[in-house]
Design an enzyme around this catalytic site. Structure first.
Site, mmCIF file in Angstrom:
data_model
loop_
_atom_site.group_PDB
_atom_site.id
_atom_site.type_symbol
_atom_site.label_atom_id
_atom_site.label_comp_id
_atom_site.label_asym_id
_atom_site.label_seq_id
_atom_site.Cartn_x
_atom_site.Cartn_y
_atom_site.Cartn_z
ATOM 1 N N MET A 58 38.796 41.127 39.103
ATOM 2 C CA MET A 58 37.799 40.189 39.588
ATOM 3 C C MET A 58 36.435 40.696 39.150
ATOM 4 O O MET A 58 36.039 41.822 39.482
ATOM 5 C CB MET A 58 37.860 40.203 41.118
ATOM 6 C CG MET A 58 38.054 38.889 41.857
ATOM 7 S SD MET A 58 38.297 37.414 40.928
ATOM 8 C CE MET A 58 36.942 36.470 41.550
ATOM 9 N N GLU B 93 32.080 39.787 39.031
ATOM 10 C CA GLU B 93 31.270 39.179 40.086
ATOM 11 C C GLU B 93 31.046 37.703 39.884
ATOM 12 O O GLU B 93 30.653 37.001 40.797
ATOM 13 C CB GLU B 93 29.935 39.865 40.331
ATOM 14 C CG GLU B 93 29.354 40.721 39.305
ATOM 15 C CD GLU B 93 28.517 40.155 38.259
ATOM 16 O OE1 GLU B 93 28.700 40.640 37.143
ATOM 17 O OE2 GLU B 93 27.685 39.275 38.526
ATOM 18 N N GLY C 200 33.581 35.732 38.545
ATOM 19 C CA GLY C 200 34.884 35.063 38.565
ATOM 20 C C GLY C 200 35.958 36.004 38.057
ATOM 21 O O GLY C 200 35.743 37.216 37.949
ATOM 22 N N VAL D 3 38.727 38.027 35.774
ATOM 23 C CA VAL D 3 38.797 38.622 34.443
ATOM 24 C C VAL D 3 40.268 38.561 34.045
ATOM 25 O O VAL D 3 41.143 38.976 34.809
ATOM 26 C CB VAL D 3 38.317 40.092 34.452
ATOM 27 C CG1 VAL D 3 38.352 40.670 33.048
ATOM 28 C CG2 VAL D 3 36.915 40.204 35.032
ATOM 29 N N ASP E 289 22.801 51.258 34.897
ATOM 30 C CA ASP E 289 23.952 51.324 35.804
ATOM 31 C C ASP E 289 25.100 52.065 35.119
ATOM 32 O O ASP E 289 26.252 51.649 35.193
ATOM 33 C CB ASP E 289 24.373 49.895 36.177
ATOM 34 C CG ASP E 289 25.260 49.893 37.434
ATOM 35 O OD1 ASP E 289 25.383 50.951 38.076
ATOM 36 O OD2 ASP E 289 25.821 48.840 37.750
HETATM 37 O O1 ACK Z 1 39.444 48.867 36.325
HETATM 38 P P1 ACK Z 1 39.918 47.596 35.685
HETATM 39 O O2 ACK Z 1 41.302 47.412 35.343
HETATM 40 O O3 ACK Z 1 38.994 47.290 34.406
HETATM 41 O O4 ACK Z 1 39.366 46.355 36.574
HETATM 42 C C1 ACK Z 1 38.194 45.845 36.089
HETATM 43 C C2 ACK Z 1 38.236 44.318 36.122
HETATM 44 O O5 ACK Z 1 38.448 43.879 34.808
HETATM 45 C C3 ACK Z 1 36.944 43.685 36.635
HETATM 46 O O6 ACK Z 1 35.877 44.058 35.831
HETATM 47 C C4 ACK Z 1 38.720 44.955 33.963
HETATM 48 N N1 ACK Z 1 38.098 44.706 32.676
HETATM 49 C C5 ACK Z 1 36.855 44.259 32.430
HETATM 50 N N2 ACK Z 1 36.659 44.171 31.101
HETATM 51 C C6 ACK Z 1 37.800 44.562 30.510
HETATM 52 C C7 ACK Z 1 38.196 44.692 29.144
HETATM 53 N N3 ACK Z 1 37.384 44.389 28.139
HETATM 54 N N4 ACK Z 1 39.420 45.131 28.899
HETATM 55 C C8 ACK Z 1 40.246 45.420 29.915
HETATM 56 N N5 ACK Z 1 39.929 45.311 31.207
HETATM 57 C C9 ACK Z 1 38.713 44.878 31.501
HETATM 58 C C10 ACK Z 1 38.147 46.190 34.615
#
Ligand code: ACK
Length: 961
Positions: free
Chosen positions: A633, A635, A637, A639, A750
């Site tokens: 998720m 902020e 919506g 992912v 950040d």
């Molecule tokens: O820790 P995660 O698995 O890695 O959970 C967060 C979630 O989406 C919300 O931001 C994952 N995420 C974000 N961008 C990517 C990306 N480019 N490739 C794989 N996972 C992603 C992030």
């Protein structure tokens, strides 16, 4: 169900001690609680007695020193389906929340047992069961919770009693016990050949300590391995609170992050962590003073614990004198007083007193007496009165000169100059030492007339009147009136003389303004003319004229204000103009700062956000995207992960961020701003933007897919599984990405492990480029009244306090990311609250080296956390440093040493581990070359190949040597 019927086994000597002693170790084969007197204060041991089922046998064997020891053994290796339990008696937890179980045992290698079949096992299981009941005789098997399956860490040791060889395995496991008053432990054998030699159960405490003059009690550590117990200290005897003393008790029994502390009270100083009285001859006035000081000159203290020293006789201390000042004396009299008379003024001058009494605050006062001689020739003196003027003043003079004016002419005066200083009053002496002089003033002309009024006006005359001068200085013999037409100035004037204080000036022209001055004459001559007064012969008096106000001045003032206003208005306009042009120039200059280097463009400077997105991001046709599953998720919506097939290109895995329905204009703009920012970057350590979908809903941002998700969660999942070189390789990647961003003048604001993504090759990439979001929507960002939302633990102090976000504040955050990486995703400053974090950092506290952290890495972190931002390294320097470390892995070997406690548990996790593979899950097809590439060492590809390191398997055998 336990397999065997229980028989109670009691140890008589140990039992008695259990009732009274908290720190009892019962090694069950010895039956004597010899370890009760444990000296390791950080490890409090709990009692263990046993309930021995029949299937486990109590057997005596010889240890390495040929001393007989008792063990519990089980060795049913030939029979299938073994389930043999050995249980302890109830163990009270005594306030502990996490207990450690150290098991010493020997285990037979199945291969060494002749004739065994597939039934032989080489592990046993450790269980626990929490309970308030201290005498549960029957506990169901299902009530026990498994702690772990334990295997021998030695290659299965041979127990050869005949040759007296007996190597022990020692394994430690920890378990959280918080729900009941105590617990039972149990060992389950499932068909191994084991001999349990000893079991030690203990918990950890942070030992009683004194820090910053505050006492912190012996404190049991928290329930979780990362939880901190906040402890308030109390000021030691004879001390007072500087700021509330506080420390945190870490899970390993170490005290962390001291904040605040106490000062020794007045009269006491710190010696060896306690406050000791100042000895005779010494004193300490304030608690903030660091130590007792010797009594200052001319003072003494006879008793211990003096807060101030008494003055020797004849010496004094003023109320405002600090205790550290010498005792002093009043001054002697001023010297060499001389007077110079000028008509009715006298200038008095003198030299400072010969003795100033050891002070520099001598002041003088001038006494003035009018002295008259009577007929009998006796002199009577009276104070001069308030109309005499003293310049600069009569009292409190710091200079040695005074001008006395407005004295009467032909009069005898006596002037006395007194000297005083800060202790004149304290000394109790009556009048201050002084020096006098008598003078007689001269004849003097009268002072000017101060005011002329008009009593009557006609077309041709003006009737004027005035008051006698303030200081006639004798009998006024006549007044002289000078006047002229204002237009004529003083080119032609007329004079009239009169004995009275009025004059009728006639023969004037009508409707004409005249200027008048009046002066008086005594035997000493004429005084000065009065200032000009204007009157008009017009029957209608000139407004303001007659009130003594100079109209010319008024006019001038009015026009002056006008001019001033004009000037300031012009200046304002000019400054506005110049500021504007400066801004313009600045941006122009900026553009030429680094010729050849691309500078990041803030999408929020675009009036039309859609223009920014089209300048920096590629529009993707939604039909080329195939969404597969939700991975998290964001902020704005969900992912998702999915596949993208662009025309003429091979299909790739992508991450898809979407903007949920019902968004506002601002949300749309903020959402797309991330793509406008990301689209400007092109670097292997920055998440790559594939494109955006803005033409249909939902809006989407498509980026490369990072198989291992965010770095913090990834590290926590693989705690302790990487080599130092691998960790440094990750840090190198992040530093390289940050160097690229800083070269483009982009400040991230950040930077944190949660905002770094990791791909299947362990390559780390910087992500999260939202702008407004950075400070407002990060779950870590705390709201502070001064600065809005800020991720406090990751942010440099100047950015928290003054919003000064620069590449140097990104470097600070990078240091925190280093710490997160080396501690495998531990939370910076653990569970301290934000206020305490800010206070501790402000007081100079910095995060300690994580477990097994090479000294050089911790030093680099400390450099990133320099208070002065100019002192912090640049990303380019950080990158060079990390490259150097990777090229010389030997420099990574030195760690800060083992921590005082916990080493026993952590002995298997040293930084000396050889270069091992990444867990299989995250490197499905990882070649040696890819590995070298991920840590920036691809140039060594040939060297590795030449040495025979061609696949991951061969890397397993790679050691530092
Ligand atoms: O820790 P995660 O698995 O890695 O959970 C967060 C979630 O989406 C919300 O931001 C994952 N995420 C974000 N961008 C990517 C990306 N480019 N490739 C794989 N996972 C992603 C992030």
């Amino acid at each position: 169900m336990l397999c065997c019927p229980h028989k109670d086994k009691k140890f008589s000597q140990g039992d008695k001690k259990q009732e009274t002693l908290r720190f009892v170790l019962l090694e069950f084969f010895e039956m004597v609680s010899t370890s009760c007197t444990s000296t390791n204060t950080a490890l409090d041991q709990l009692c263990v007695t046993w309930l021995v089922p029949l299937c486990w046998e109590e057997v005596s064997i010889m240890d390495e020193k040929n001393i007989p020891i008792r063990t519990y053994q089980v060795c049913n290796v030939l029979e299938p389906s073994q389930n043999n339990w050995l249980r302890t008696d109830w163990i009270p937890r005594s306030g502990a929340q996490r207990v450690y179980v150290e098991v010493k045992f020997t285990l037979r290698d199945c291969n060494s047992l002749p004739g065994v079949t597939g039934t032989c096992k080489e592990t046993f299981n450790l269980y626990y069961h929490e309970s308030n009941e201290d005498r549960e005789s029957y506990i169901k098997e299902s009530s026990f919770i498994k702690v772990d399956t334990v295997a021998a860490d030695e290659s299965f040791t041979q127990v050869d009693v005949g040759d007296r060889i007996m190597k022990l395995n020692t394994e430690v496991r920890d378990v959280k016990v918080t729900t009941k008053k105590g617990f039972y432990l149990a060992f389950q054998d499932v068909g191994a050949c084991i001999a349990l030699v000893s079991v030690r159960v203990f918990y950890k405490t942070c030992p009683l300590t004194i820090r910053n003059l505050a006492t912190f009690p012996d404190t049991v550590t928290g329930a979780d391995t990362s939880s901190l117990v906040e402890v308030r200290g109390s000021c030691v005897n004879r001390s007072e609170e500087r700021e509330e003393p506080k420390m945190y008790c870490g899970a390993d029994g170490e005290w962390l992050v001291p904040i605040g502390g106490c000062f020794c009270s007045p009269g006491y100083e710190e010696r060896g962590g306690a406050c000791k009285a100042c000895t005779a001859g010494f004193y300490k006035a304030r608690s903030v003073d660091p130590a007792c000081a010797k009594c200052p000159p001319h003072s003494y203290s006879l008793r211990d614990g003096a807060t101030v020293c008494d003055c020797h006789t004849g010496y004094f201390r003023a109320d405002s004198d600090p205790a550290s000042m010498s005792c002093t004396q009043p001054p002697s009299a001023p010297q060499q007083l001389i007077s110079v008379v000028n008509e009715t003024s006298v200038v008095l001058e003198w030299a400072p007193p010969r003795r100033l009494g050891g002070r520099s605050d001598a002041i003088y006062s001038v006494e003035c007496l009018i002295c008259k001689r009577s007929i009998s020739n006796s002199q009577t003196c009276l104070p001069c009165g308030s109309d005499v003027l003293f310049s600069p003043s009569q009292l409190g003079l710091r200079t040695t000169r005074v001008v006395v004016s407005e004295l009467k002419a032909h009069t005898r005066y006596t002037f006395t100059v007194h000297a005083r200083n800060g202790v004149s009053r304290a000394s109790g002496a009556g009048s201050a030492p002084s020096v006098s002089v008598s003078v007689t003033t001269n004849q003097a002309a009268p002072s000017p007339v101060s005011m002329i009024q008009v009593l009557d006006v006609t077309r041709h005359s003006l009737l004027l009147s005035w008051q006698q001068p303030d200081r006639p200085n004798g009998v006024i013999l006549e007044y002289e009136v000078k006047f002229y037409e204002k237009d004529q100035k003083e080119r032609s004037y007329r004079i009239m003389r009169t004995f009275s204080q009025t004059v009728d000036v006639t023969g004037l022209s009508p409707l004409t303004v005249y200027v008048f001055h009046v002066r008086a004459r005594t035997a000493a001559g004429y005084g000065d003319f009065s200032s000009p007064f204007e009157f008009s012969t017009n029957s209608d008096p000139f407004p303001l004229i007659g009130e003594g106000v100079n109209s010319a001045f008024l006019l001038l003032s009015v026009s002056g204000v006008g001019v001033l206003l004009l000037i300031s208005a012009a200046a304002f306009i000019i400054s506005r103009r110049s500021k504007y042009s400066k801004t313009k120039q600045d941006s122009e200059e900026e553009k030429h700062l680094n010729p050849g280097v691309k500078i990041y463009v803030d999408p929020f400077t675009y009036e039309d956000p859609d223009q920014a997105i089209h300048d920096f991001a590629k529009e993707i046709d939604v039909s080329s995207i195939h969404i597969e599953k939700v991975i998290g998720m964001g902020e704005f919506g969900e992912v998702c992960s999915g596949r993208l097939r662009l025309q003429g290109k091979r299909e790739i895995y992508v991450a898809i961020k979407s903007l949920k329905a019902g968004y506002s204009d601002k949300q749309r703009r903020d959402f797309l701003s991330e793509a406008s920012i990301m689209g400007q970057f092109d670097h292997p350590n920055i998440i790559r933007l594939e494109g955006v979908v803005t033409r249909c809903k939902p809006l989407m941002i498509i980026t490369e897919y990072m198989e291992n998700g965010s770095l913090d969660a990834f590290l926590r999942k693989h705690d302790g599984q990487f080599t130092v070189i691998q960790l440094v390789g990750m840090l190198r990647g992040i530093a390289s990405g940050m160097k690229y961003l800083s070269d483009m003048n982009y400040v991230h604001r950040d930077l944190a492990a949660r905002n770094i993504l990791v791909n299947s090759n362990l390559v780390c990439k910087v992500s999260d480029f939202g702008l407004s979001r950075v400070l407002e929507d990060d779950p870590e960002a705390a709201y502070t009244a001064r600065v809005g939302h800020i991720p406090i633990r990751w942010t440099a102090p100047e950015a928290i306090t003054y919003r000064k976000f620069t590449t140097s504040s990104d470097v600070w955050s990078y240091g925190i990311v280093m710490w997160e990486v080396v501690s495998y995703g531990e939370r910076p400053y653990w569970d301290m609250n934000n206020q305490d974090v800010m206070k501790a950092v402000e007081e100079g506290y910095r995060l300690p080296a994580p477990m097994d952290c090479p000294v050089v890495l911790h030093q680099l972190m400390l450099d990133c956390w320099e208070r002065e931002r100019a002192e912090r390294p640049s990303f380019s320097q950080i990158l060079n440093m990390l490259d150097k470390l990777i090229r010389n892995p030997g420099t990574l070997r030195r760690t800060g040493g083992d921590r005082p406690t916990g080493t026993m548990l952590e002995s298997g996790l040293g930084s000396e581990v050889c270069v091992s593979v990444v867990p299989e899950a995250c490197v499905p097809e990882w070649s040696v070359y890819e590995w070298l590439q991920s840590i920036g060492l691809e140039i060594y590809r040939e060297t590795f190949a030449a040495a025979g390191y061609n696949n991951l398997e061969s890397l397993l055998a790679l050691t530092h040597q």
